[in-house]
Design a protein around this motif. Structure first.
Motif, PDB file in Angstrom:
ATOM      1  N   GLY A  20       0.809  -1.213   0.000  1.00  0.00           N
ATOM      2  CA  GLY A  20       0.000   0.000   0.000  1.00  0.00           C
ATOM      3  C   GLY A  20       0.841   1.260   0.000  1.00  0.00           C
ATOM      4  N   ASP A  21       2.139   1.170   0.401  1.00  0.00           N
ATOM      5  CA  ASP A  21       3.041   2.308   0.323  1.00  0.00           C
ATOM      6  C   ASP A  21       3.499   2.495  -1.128  1.00  0.00           C
ATOM      7  N   THR A  22       4.002   3.692  -1.431  1.00  0.00           N
ATOM      8  CA  THR A  22       4.542   3.961  -2.762  1.00  0.00           C
ATOM      9  C   THR A  22       5.904   4.616  -2.636  1.00  0.00           C
ATOM     10  N   THR A  67      -1.934   7.247   0.507  1.00  0.00           N
ATOM     11  CA  THR A  67      -0.831   6.296   0.491  1.00  0.00           C
ATOM     12  C   THR A  67       0.399   6.898   1.156  1.00  0.00           C
ATOM     13  N   LYS A 105       4.138   7.728   1.362  1.00  0.00           N
ATOM     14  CA  LYS A 105       5.040   7.986   0.239  1.00  0.00           C
ATOM     15  C   LYS A 105       6.475   8.130   0.728  1.00  0.00           C
TER      16      LYS A 105
END
Length: 429
Positions: free
Chosen positions: A132-134, A178, A180
């Motif tokens: 789910g992180d970017t 999200t 980041k």
């Protein structure tokens, strides 16, 4: 008829990249994995052949400094050659704790953690990333940052090299929900340019992202006190986490992560590349400690590196070579064609100068280059020998025009603040 086993795929059925295989077939003296022996400041022997060393990341010339080598030798005599275990079990020594304290103080960070290699320091970032992180990664980042992102469950978004507009579009598209992370090299090791830290810091704040900068090639070299690109831009607070290596300016081997105390503590207990790796050797830790003292007390070394770099850049440009976009002591000499680049490397070696031939995948296709690096311990005579070799090889291979260009644009280097240049301490015989 073939048996069933003969019809199966074989995991050992592998070949290297076609460009490398073609080059190996056409180049008699392969420029990689050559045995080198230090001969003196700025000099090596290459399988018995004396050469000026113009392809080394020991920017400050500390790897063979007597104070650094004696510290390493004394550590071996006192602590042995290896810790023989991970830091969490039996591998932590007073040397590690002292080095962590010194690095944190040097970088003005609350805490630091030292690792066995610089590559490992970046791989530790995987522990921070969840599904789910970017992660937003510069396309020219070092392989260790690339692999850290690949090994994590986070989504990866690559932005064009130093392109802040492209990065902002990607950040905006990710949405506000999200987590980041922006990751970038501080000084890009192949072409010598630096990250646009002011813009990166602004985008990180605007989009609620964290910013990690890998200072492998700039910590120890850039900034008034050698604390890297963050100090150079006066933006120490814009960087949330710094990673780095001890194998460049520190003349040793190892890496580090420096930042908030709770993050460093979290990585200490959860980052698999750290938890399950044997601790850095006593010799490496002691050498790095001695090198850090030199970095803190001899700022003239940084000035000397940049003086040599300026002469290399401008001398090569005067011959007709292109060294942009570098603004640092990493001097890329652009050749283009892969085989021509390898031939140029061999001719330079035949003229007594050792450089680095960088071909794909180290650079994009048809953008091969000869990587030249300046060192504080180079002499003016050695710089002259490097330029003379490039002049001769350029004419031989028709890499430069027959006559010197009428004009060229002098390089505008990123420089530390001026210090009166003092002689370097004499090397032991």
């Amino acid at each position: 008829m073939r048996g069933a086993a003969e019809d199966m795929e074989d995991v050992f059925d592998k070949r290297i990249a076609p460009i490398l295989e073609k080059a190996m077939g056409e180049i008699s003296d392969w420029p990689y994995f050559r045995a080198l022996t230090p001969k003196g400041p700025g000099e090596v022997t290459v399988e018995g052949r004396p050469s000026v060393m113009a392809g080394c990341n020991d920017y400050l010339g500390l790897a063979c400094d007597p104070r650094v080598t004696e510290a390493a030798a004394e550590a071996v005599r006192r602590y042995g050659a290896s810790c023989s275990g991970s830091r969490s079990l039996n591998g932590t020594m007073v040397l590690h704790e002292e080095l962590e304290h010194r690095i944190a103080a040097f970088l003005e960070r609350p805490a630091a953690l030292v690792t066995t290699t610089g590559f490992q320091a970046n791989l530790m970032l995987t522990a921070l990333l969840e599904r789910g992180d970017t992660v937003f990664s510069d396309m020219s980042n070092h392989a260790s940052l690339v692999d850290a992102v690949r090994l994590s469950p986070a989504a990866r978004r690559r932005y064009r090299h130093r392109d802040l507009d492209h990065l902002e579009r990607l950040l905006s598209a990710a949405g506000p929900d999200t987590a980041k992370l922006i990751v970038t090299d501080g000084l890009f090791s192949m072409e010598g340019d630096v990250c646009p830290l002011p813009g990166l810091g602004t985008l990180a704040r605007r989009h609620g992202a964290r910013l990690v900068v890998d200072g492998a090639h700039d910590i120890g070299l850039l900034g008034e006190r050698g604390r890297g690109v963050a100090e150079h831009f006066g933006l120490m607070d814009a960087v949330d986490l710094q990673t780095g290596t001890l194998s460049k300016c520190f003349g040793s081997l190892g890496g580090f992560v420096a930042g908030p105390e709770h993050i460093v503590r979290f990585l200490r207990y959860t980052a698999r590349p750290f938890v399950f790796t044997a601790a850095m050797s006593p010799a490496s830790a002691a050498a790095a400690l001695a090198a850090l003292t030199v970095i803190e007390t001899e700022p003239d070394r940084r000035q000397r590196v940049f003086n040599h770099a300026e002469r290399l850049h401008n001398g090569l440009r005067a011959l007709g070579y292109t060294t942009s976009p570098s603004v640092t002591p990493v001097v890329p000499v652009h050749i283009g064609d892969e085989l021509l680049c390898l031939r140029a490397w061999q001719e330079l070696l035949d003229h007594g100068v050792y450089t680095n031939a960088v071909i794909p995948p180290g650079v994009p296709s048809h953008r091969s280059l000869i990587r030249v690096t300046a060192q504080a311990t180079h002499t003016e005579e050695q710089i002259t020998r490097i330029l003379d070799a490039f002049a001769a090889v350029g004419r031989l291979l028709r890499l430069v025009p027959r006559g010197a260009p009428d004009d060229y644009e002098p390089v505008d280097l990123i420089r530390p603040r001026h210090h009166a240049t003092a002689p370097l301490p004499a090397e032991s015989p």
